[in-house]
Design an enzyme around this catalytic site. Sequence first.
Site, short mmCIF file in Angstrom:
data_model
loop_
_atom_site.label_atom_id
_atom_site.label_comp_id
_atom_site.label_asym_id
_atom_site.label_seq_id
_atom_site.Cartn_x
_atom_site.Cartn_y
_atom_site.Cartn_z
N ASP A 1 0.84 -1.20 0.00
CA ASP A 1 0.00 0.00 0.00
C ASP A 1 0.88 1.25 0.00
OD1 ASP A 1 -2.92 1.06 0.63
OD2 ASP A 1 -1.52 2.22 1.86
N TYR B 1 3.63 9.60 -0.70
CA TYR B 1 4.67 8.94 0.09
C TYR B 1 6.04 9.04 -0.58
CZ TYR B 1 0.65 6.55 2.33
OH TYR B 1 -0.54 6.24 2.96
N LYS C 1 -2.38 5.93 -4.44
CA LYS C 1 -3.47 6.89 -4.15
C LYS C 1 -3.19 8.24 -4.79
CE LYS C 1 -3.49 4.75 0.44
NZ LYS C 1 -2.07 4.61 0.81
N HIS D 1 -7.21 9.77 -2.01
CA HIS D 1 -6.54 9.73 -0.70
C HIS D 1 -7.38 10.41 0.40
CE1 HIS D 1 -2.20 9.27 0.92
NE2 HIS D 1 -3.04 9.17 1.91
#
Length: 272
Positions: free
Chosen positions: A44, A49, A74, A107
């Site tokens: 994930d 990120y 996301k 998100h």
Amino acid sequence: MATLTMRTRRPIPAIGLGVYKSEPGPVTKDAVVEALRVGYRHIDTAAIYNNEADVGDAIAASGLDRGDVFVTTKLWNDDHGYDNTLAAFDQSLDQLGLDYVDLYLIHWPVPVLRLDTWRALERLTLDGRVRDIGVSNYLTRHLAEILEHAAVVPAVNQIEMSPYNYRSRLETINLCEEHDILIEAYSPLTKGRKLDDPVLAEVGSQYGKSPAQVLIRWALDKGFVVLPKSINPGRIAENHEVFDFFLSADDLERLDALDEGLATGWDPTDAP
Ligand SMILES: NC(=O)c1ccc[n+]([C@@H]2O[C@H](COP(=O)([O-])OP(=O)(O)OC[C@H]3O[C@@H](n4cnc5c(N)ncnc54)[C@H](OP(=O)(O)O)[C@@H]3O)[C@@H](O)[C@H]2O)c1
């Protein structure tokens, strides 16, 4: 490998390795390689990120077939809107070095634009570059809106979930169940904040399991996909060793009673 089934009838591995705050570069790549080595088949990540490329590198390095690994990414808040979403998705796919993702999520429920964004996600499923689409941090009013206006019902809703906020989120959970939307539990280890709670140690001692394993098993026993994050090889393995026990009804009840409305990150409660 334990899987759950999404409303589209496609399977999703019940445990995924989370990589939020996994440092980009070798730290993330090594964690993902190690996770795949010990049996995880679900990663994930998210554009924000900044480690999609490392996830892609790790999958390539693992020697596993692409079809054997379930990859979620996301769409970040700045990229909402129909055209922006399509462009942001291209970038994510490029970073991952893949030709499709298994699951693409909104998100956060960014106001005004999120329905246009969802239409772009629907479009991506038609192209075959996204297998399933879903949302994250959607509470009842965000879900009600998408259920009223969208052609495709989200396959999942990824929300913060542990015994420390479960009862506070029952309305959202029940609405998801009603529409066959799987819950994905993020920050299932409370970002480490509650791992020294004596209740977790007491419950775990009956099964020979650690507090982290109790929290992960709790999420699985509730029927949620669970996304623990670790970059530590020992803990990556520990967090996956949860398929040889079930929590008793009494222990589940005891854990559920720990609710304190915990939010370890951004709380969507007041998001319009
Ligand atoms: N959709 C969203 O808005 C959203 C928001 C937050 C998170 N997420 C997803 O959910 C995933 C997990 O959430 P999270 O990263 O916030 O936190 P988490 O999984 O609840 O906790 C991670 C923390 O616990 C530590 N840890 C891991 N396993 C442990 C163990 N067995 N014993 C003791 N400590 C342990 C980790 O340290 P080490 O790494 O050093 O082991 C890290 O500090 C994220 O990575 C991300 O994929 C999504």
